[in-house]
Design a protein around this motif. Sequence first.
Motif, PDB file in Angstrom:
ATOM      1  N   LYS A  17      -9.671  -1.785   0.157  1.00 33.59           N
ATOM      2  CA  LYS A  17      -8.771  -1.143   1.121  1.00 33.59           C
ATOM      3  C   LYS A  17      -8.219   0.114   0.475  1.00 33.59           C
ATOM      4  CE  LYS A  17      -7.042  -5.225   3.405  1.00 33.59           C
ATOM      5  NZ  LYS A  17      -5.814  -5.997   3.599  1.00 33.59           N
TER       6      LYS A  17
ATOM      7  N   LEU B  38      -3.313  -1.000   9.043  1.00 34.57           N
ATOM      8  CA  LEU B  38      -4.652  -1.002   8.447  1.00 34.57           C
ATOM      9  C   LEU B  38      -5.717  -1.193   9.508  1.00 34.57           C
ATOM     10  CD1 LEU B  38      -3.970  -3.092   5.256  1.00 34.57           C
ATOM     11  CD2 LEU B  38      -4.439  -0.656   5.382  1.00 34.57           C
TER      12      LEU B  38
ATOM     13  N   ASN C 131      -2.846  -6.617   9.484  1.00 42.03           N
ATOM     14  CA  ASN C 131      -1.904  -5.520   9.357  1.00 42.03           C
ATOM     15  C   ASN C 131      -2.224  -4.457  10.400  1.00 42.03           C
ATOM     16  OD1 ASN C 131      -0.841  -2.927   8.426  1.00 42.03           O
ATOM     17  ND2 ASN C 131      -0.110  -4.142   6.679  1.00 42.03           N
TER      18      ASN C 131
ATOM     19  N   ALA D 262      -7.853  -5.838  -1.173  1.00 42.30           N
ATOM     20  CA  ALA D 262      -7.053  -4.893  -1.948  1.00 42.30           C
ATOM     21  C   ALA D 262      -7.282  -5.122  -3.426  1.00 42.30           C
ATOM     22  CB  ALA D 262      -5.583  -5.067  -1.603  1.00 42.30           C
ATOM     23  N   HIS D 263      -8.078  -6.142  -3.717  1.00 39.00           N
ATOM     24  CA  HIS D 263      -8.362  -6.431  -5.119  1.00 39.00           C
ATOM     25  C   HIS D 263      -9.562  -5.618  -5.568  1.00 39.00           C
ATOM     26  CE1 HIS D 263      -5.632  -9.728  -4.607  1.00 39.00           C
ATOM     27  NE2 HIS D 263      -6.347 -10.171  -3.597  1.00 39.00           N
TER      28      HIS D 263
ATOM     29  N   GLU E 255      -6.921 -11.680   3.315  1.00 41.62           N
ATOM     30  CA  GLU E 255      -5.686 -12.453   3.363  1.00 41.62           C
ATOM     31  C   GLU E 255      -5.017 -12.341   4.720  1.00 41.62           C
ATOM     32  OE1 GLU E 255      -3.551 -11.566  -0.188  1.00 41.62           O
ATOM     33  OE2 GLU E 255      -5.342 -12.153  -1.329  1.00 41.62           O
TER      34      GLU E 255
END
Lengths: 1058, 149
Positions: free
Chosen positions: A1040, A945, A942, A1022-1023, A991
């Motif tokens: 994140k 990010l 991304n 992000a988990h 991911e």
Amino acid sequence: MQALLVLIPPSIMITWWHKTTRQIEQNVDFNTHSLDSGFQSQIHIIADSIPPLNSSAASLANLLTSSFNQTDEISFDEIETKVAPTLFLAFTTIPYLSQISYVGLEGLVFSYHIDGNQTLSTYANSSFSSRKKHVWYKQPVDNQTGKLYGEPVRSHSFNVVNTSWFQVALNHSSGYSSLENGWNNGGEPLFLTSVSLLGKGVIAMGVPVKRLTDRLGGINLYGGSLSLITMDEKLLLNGIPNTKFIYVNGTIFLQFMWPNGVKNFPCSNDTSETYMMVIDGKEYNVRCSTVKISGVQSVYALALPHEGIASFVYSKINFSHIALVVTMVLLVIPLVFFISSMTTNAQREIYLHDKLIKQMEATQQAERKSMNKSLALVGASHDIRAALAGITGYIDLCLANAAPGSDFETYLKQMSLCAQDLLGLLNSILDTSKIEAGMMNLEEQEFNLADLIEHVVDLYHPVGMIKGVDVVLDPCDGSIIKLSQVKGDRGKLKQILSNILSNAVKFTVEGHVCVRAWVGKHDFETEILASTRKGVGKYVSRLFSDKNEGNGNVKAESAVRQNRDLVEIVFEVNDTGKGIPKEKQKSVFENYVQVKETAAGQVGTGLGLGIVQSLVHLMGGEIGIVDKEFGEKGTCFRFTVFLTACETQGAAMYGGTNSSFAIRNSSPKLGIRTPSPKLDGSQVVLFMQNIERRRVSQKFLESLGISVLVVDQCHQFPSAMKKIQPKLNSLHHSSRRSDMSCRSDISSSSSKDMPLSAMEGAEHKLPFNRRKDAPSFNLLVIDVNAESFSELWRIVAEFRRGLHSTCCKVIWLDKPTSPCIDPKRLDPDDEILLQPFHGSRLHRVIKLLPEFGNLSQGISSSSESSKHPYSKTRLRNTQRNDEIQEYISSSDEQYSKQGSSSPTLVYTRGRLKSKRKNEDSAESSNGEMPLIGKRILIAEDNKMLSILAITTATQLGADVEHCENGNEALERVCNGLKAQRNYDYVLMDCEMLPMNGYEATRRIRIEEERYGVRIPIIALTAHRSGTEALEAGMDAHLNKPLVANELMKVIESLQTKK
Amino acid sequence: MDLIQLQRQLVDYRTSLYHEGFLDEQFTQLQSLQDENNPDFVVEVVSLFFEDSERLLNELSKALEQQIIDFKRMDAQVHQLKGSSSSIGAHRVQKLCIVFRNYCEVHNVEGCLKCLQQVKHEYGIIKTKLESMFQLEQQILNAGGSIPV
């Protein structure tokens, strides 16, 4: 109810019993009655047994009549020949006969009768009309023949002919019965039956009455009696006392004589009437009846005792009745008593049950209430905290706007402080309620215990300094330093320690507060295990030097493979404050309790120690107050906690990559570089004001095998220095200490001949101490607070001048609050160290010693010396304003301090960075660039990010490369491996397409294995949980978006792990 | 005088954004990353976010119009949206994304549609808010002042 049921069987029994007795009574009545009639019939039978002789008399008369003529006179001869044999025959054959006679009208008599045992014959052989005198003779008779024998004897003559019965009998041919007297001697009465013989004479047969009366007397009347009388008033038997028969007008009455009169009962007529009479106080039934005895009509009266047998039975029955009833009553009474007591007991039990249930309900309710209260408190505290956070937030906002230096700002700062206090108070209440609600959990994490303790102690050191109390950290046996990494709840341990320490500082006015920590005894072996594993390489050389000890250790190592998890850490906080009275010592751990005498003027809720105790318990430990010796001031808290020991990775921790420092290893000498011949034991001189700190430092240094000289007073300092000087110069080490004129506590425990005191059992004496060489290195640690700086400086300068070959280094200890050292006057090699002198600062000083890793002997060049950790210490000089910061990338310590040093000392690997506007030492350490010189690869697809991450990392000083997917990342890492330019860290998004972070990590791990390296890979997810990442072989994970602080935290923890 | 007012206005505005939950501390973090070397960092990142989000929102709208809805793909897209919104600290959008993902997981079309609308709405709000904030900052800079922290 039960009682009534119990009564039923006995009542049935009684009824049955009653019936039976009634039957018995009836039977007895019946028997009595039949007995009465039995008596009567018996009397009749007896009477009948005397048979009437009428018929036999008549037939005898007929027999005799045939032998006589009707007309002729009957002569005596005829009587003798004809009558006498017949009479004899009759006499012998007819039973009961006792007399038989023939009496003629003329007076001739012939008879047989029994007199006693003899049969006699009485006869009169002359009639009234003859010439012969009418004489009666008596002559015995032969029993067999009936012939007379012996001499006849004259006998009394009876005038028979004129008697009434004779006259009546003359006219009776069928026999006449009457009761007459016999002719024998006694003249006993006879039942006489007579019959006329041709009208000329009478034949009479007599049966004795005695025979009858004997038999009647033989009847057992059971207490009764019998009277018998003939109708012609001849009394046969009179058995009934006080009675007699009277004859009135042809009727016989039984006359009963009462004591007060006479009563007559008619008896003659044959009635079955029964009369009652009382004889001798006894009641009798009297019954009269007629009976014919041998043809003689008679009357008898039978008196039988009234209810004779029956009354006996009755009385016995009554008696048994009573006995039975009494038994029943006796049975019933205890039964009733028993039942009633049972009932009372049952009632009481029910009552108690009832009470208990109520009590339990009340307790449960109270518990619920308390629980709810706790929960409500938690809730409320939480809300209040949120509001407080709001307030502090706004205060900060206001502060940002406030003009610096204005009153407004001051007030705001005060407000902020108040709010912080409030928050602290609230947190403690929240903690209490959390603990009460059982919701407090331990958050386990790995941390460095020694650092933690030092950090806490350092926190309170300034607080103590202001009050003039020194806060000392005592490393004790050094076990904590060796333990280094442990796993446990860092925050709570810190809280506990802070709380106790703050209390100690708060309540101590003068003296010191000493914090000690060591590893509990029972885990001693664990450490050996951990330590021996670490230093196996260097261990070999040691084995040669001391085989026995070495073997012992190997044994210990093999023996303790198990049980190496939990370690008991003992903490002691010892102060010299007011102390806690003995009787209050227990209650201080209760919530809301403050010891009033000592707490005067101190604020607080009194919750502190309560929470501390709960937390200590939560960590499996104990807390208590250690008794002090009498006369010693203050309080000593001791508590233990259990932590999990991690594999110590301590060796590489200190001192970067080049210089290995041994303190973190199990024994100091492991870290000693092969000593060159001239490198010998160093001399350390300690000059400190505080006794406790001096003692602790000395002990610790000596335990490491360093010879220490302690000076406690300034005026001794010059002399001590002078003493030591010649010894050092003359290279005669042996005399250097023993003849010192200083006081006894100026001591160095390391004597030449004795092995040095060891840090623990596994330690050995240091080889270099055996040599008799002089110390080649001198270290002076001087506390400038003890004396004016200029004075001290003068002494040191003098000392220096005296030295020639040996090098000398001076560490000046200064107060952070009020620096009083004039750095201009210092030797460039001297250093200024801020108090407190313990923990890592102490270790840094130790590392200056050549045997502990300082390669630069003597006066080293500034650039060289700065490679060593002490350059990290906060050094001051006049150029403080330059604000030049030094970052040392090799530093992994969180307390790496901003150092502003003189230009000669400055060595920077990274770039210099001018200071930012908002200068604050704490903030600056966060805001600076600790990652300088690090190469970081960021793999993130991304764009946004990645920009964020790149910027964050760059701002931390790192050299950042970026790639967009796993393939690329793998490629770059491989290239780096080939070119020997490894990345220091890889930040990997999980991911990504086409290859995701997990896969990339796995492949990198395979690749790097060939090169024998392991690049730390940090996952970016992000988990919330990073378990998947860790499974894939990543070292850590970050949520994140990337935040600088968290990145640094992770990197720090990774470094400590290394 | 005008400048000070502008600065105050900016501070107020920013505070209100925090206060109303449009932004969270991540935005502060973002701001702290901006320095002399990188003066337009925040604007850069935020505009990237706008680009990213608009693309994702378009794709999501399209995906929901399909006959057969690829929930897995949608889930991934929402996840991305969530990641980027949390990166700039767009708090409300991020919160909605969590709800959105839950609906995606249970294949709830109604819920997804509703959430999409809400996300769009929130996104619109945060976009205008941020843009006006940047305008304000620009004004200050143009006036020669510095942006208060």
